[in-house]
Design a protein around this motif. Structure first.
Motif, short mmCIF file in Angstrom:
data_model
loop_
_atom_site.label_atom_id
_atom_site.label_comp_id
_atom_site.label_asym_id
_atom_site.label_seq_id
_atom_site.Cartn_x
_atom_site.Cartn_y
_atom_site.Cartn_z
N GLY A 266 0.88 -1.06 0.00
CA GLY A 266 0.04 0.03 0.13
C GLY A 266 0.86 1.13 -0.05
N ARG A 267 1.96 1.32 0.66
CA ARG A 267 2.88 2.35 0.84
C ARG A 267 3.17 2.65 -0.64
N HIS A 268 3.46 1.80 -1.50
CA HIS A 268 3.87 1.87 -2.87
C HIS A 268 2.86 2.13 -3.82
N GLY A 269 1.71 2.33 -3.40
CA GLY A 269 0.28 2.53 -4.07
C GLY A 269 -0.21 1.41 -4.74
N VAL B 90 -2.84 -1.77 -4.92
CA VAL B 90 -4.21 -1.85 -4.21
C VAL B 90 -4.37 -3.50 -4.12
N LYS C 6 -1.31 -1.90 -9.64
CA LYS C 6 -1.19 -0.57 -9.76
C LYS C 6 -2.23 0.15 -10.37
N GLY D 13 -7.48 6.27 -10.54
CA GLY D 13 -6.94 6.19 -9.46
C GLY D 13 -7.13 4.84 -8.71
#
Length: 208
Positions: free
Chosen positions: A176-179, A181, A200, A206
């Motif tokens: 999650g810290r690297h976006g 999901v 990603k 988004g």
């Protein structure tokens, strides 16, 4: 990775587990890849995982990297029938620019069949996996957690980094810290093993 674990990961029972259980779980969470997809396997070992990515996940081509030159040669033999659909390189999952000249957004999918828990700087490996995915790309992962590594059998038989081990929750949080999901994940045997798929987000919406 010591001799005991090398023998284990190349054994028929490990391959049966990967083929008959892990692959179906990952397919359920992330599905097959779109036609023409390029994939990456980090820590490819003898190439069995890469073969499954081509056969079961539908990758059109795959790059695979491993630190051990001997494993790369074994993978080269196994994957020779796939010709130029396969590119193998010796190098680290924490520096894919060096190993594969991999730019941002180079792959439709990245596969981790139980290698990141071997990497002392495991967060750097997660960051690299996220970096090289295209928007909408998927990260398929199967990992061994700190809970399993603390068991007497693991401590006796195998060599693993002793500092900064991750739980299933730590690993998912790092994604999650690297976006990335989470599309789906599951743990097995009291949290010892974590399987899942993350995506990603697409730039336009988004998310997925």
């Amino acid at each position: 990775m010591n001799r005991a674990e090398t023998a284990l990961i190349n054994s028929p029972p490990r391959r049966w587990l990967q083929r008959l259980y892990e692959v179906p779980v990952l397919l359920r969470f992330g599905g097959r890849l779109p036609p023409g997809s390029g994939a990456l396997e980090i820590g490819c070992g003898s190439g069995y995982g890469s073969q499954l990515v081509l056969q079961r996940f539908g990758a059109a081509r795959i790059d695979a990297v491993d630190l051990d030159p001997a494993m790369i040669e074994r993978a080269r033999t196994r994957l020779a029938p796939y010709g130029d659909r396969v590119h193998l390189a010796t190098g680290s999952a924490t520096d894919l620019r060096e190993a594969l000249n991999a730019d941002d957004g180079s792959y439709d999918a990245v596969f981790d069949f139980g290698i990141i828990h071997h990497i002392p700087d495991w967060r750097a490996a997660v960051a690299e996996a996220a970096r090289v995915l295209i928007p909408g790309g998927r990260f398929y992962f199967e990992e061994v957690t700190a809970h399993a590594l603390s068991r007497p059998t693991y401590r006796l038989l195998f060599d693993h980094p002793t500092d900064d081990r991750f739980t299933a929750e730590d690993f998912l949080d790092e994604l999650g810290r690297h976006g990335l999901v989470i599309l789906g994940s599951v743990t097995r045997i009291q949290g010892d093993y974590l399987l899942g798929v993350a995506a990603k987000p697409l730039a336009a919406d988004g998310g997925r």
